[in-house]
Design a protein around this motif. Structure first.
Motif, PDB file in Angstrom:
ATOM      1  N   VAL A   1       0.845  -1.180   0.000  1.00 33.23           N
ATOM      2  CA  VAL A   1       0.000   0.000   0.000  1.00 33.23           C
ATOM      3  C   VAL A   1       0.887   1.239   0.000  1.00 33.23           C
ATOM      4  CG1 VAL A   1      -0.164   0.101   2.520  1.00 33.23           C
ATOM      5  CG2 VAL A   1      -1.980   1.102   1.119  1.00 33.23           C
TER       6      VAL A   1
ATOM      7  N   LEU B   1      -4.909  -0.562   5.390  1.00 32.29           N
ATOM      8  CA  LEU B   1      -5.023  -2.006   5.286  1.00 32.29           C
ATOM      9  C   LEU B   1      -5.755  -2.517   6.507  1.00 32.29           C
ATOM     10  CD1 LEU B   1      -1.531  -3.292   4.057  1.00 32.29           C
ATOM     11  CD2 LEU B   1      -3.688  -3.431   2.806  1.00 32.29           C
TER      12      LEU B   1
ATOM     13  N   VAL C   1       3.323  -6.609   5.517  1.00 31.43           N
ATOM     14  CA  VAL C   1       2.772  -5.301   5.194  1.00 31.43           C
ATOM     15  C   VAL C   1       3.905  -4.437   4.679  1.00 31.43           C
ATOM     16  CG1 VAL C   1       1.724  -3.197   6.101  1.00 31.43           C
ATOM     17  CG2 VAL C   1       0.893  -5.431   6.842  1.00 31.43           C
TER      18      VAL C   1
END
Length: 127
Positions: free
Chosen positions: A12, A18, A123
Motif C-alpha cells: 500500500v 489495510l 505489510v
C-alpha cells in the motif's frame, strides 16, 4: 490449544489503509487477550497493540496511536487490525498472538512473550 492465521497483508502507498484479520481456532477464544506485534528486517519484534478478552479495552504503542485500531469478535473467533494513515516505517511482518488470561483484567497483555502466534503477514508501505 489455539491456532492463529493472519490475512490481509499487502502493498500500500503511504497514507493508505489495510485491514489485517486473524482467525483463531477453539471455543475458548474469549479467554485470551489478543495482541498484534510486528517485526521488520534486522529489528527486534515490537509490540503494536492488544485487546482484552471481552474487547472492552485496548492498548497501543505510541507510534501507532490514532492510526491503528484493534477489534475482536468473540462469536466469529477473529481479531482485526485496522491500519490507517500508513507510513513507510510501518513496513514489517505483522503477527497476531494470543495469551491465556484466566481472569478478566482492565488492561490487555502489552508484552512480547505471548503464548501462541500466527505465521505472520507482510505489510509493505511504499513512499
Amino acid at each position: 490449544q489455539v491456532q492463529l492465521i493472519e490475512s490481509g497483508g499487502g502493498l500500500v502507498q503511504a497514507g493508505g489503509s489495510l485491514r489485517l484479520s486473524c482467525a483463531a481456532s477453539g471455543r475458548t477464544f474469549s479467554r485470551y487477550d489478543m495482541g498484534w506485534l510486528r517485526q521488520a528486517p534486522g529489528k527486534e519484534r515490537e509490540f503494536v497493540g492488544c485487546i482484552t478478552r471481552s474487547g472492552g479495552s485496548t492498548l497501543y504503542v505510541d507510534s501507532v496511536k490514532g492510526r491503528f485500531t484493534i477489534s475482536r469478535d468473540n462469536v466469529k473467533n477473529t481479531v482485526n487490525l485496522q491500519m490507517d494513515s500508513l507510513k513507510p516505517e510501518d513496513t514489517a511482518v505483522y503477527l497476531c498472538a494470543a495469551v491465556l488470561r484466566p481472569l478478566a483484567s482492565n488492561y490487555c497483555y502489552s508484552r512480547r512473550d505471548y503464548d501462541y502466534w500466527g505465521q505472520g503477514t507482510q505489510v509493505t508501505v511504499s513512499s
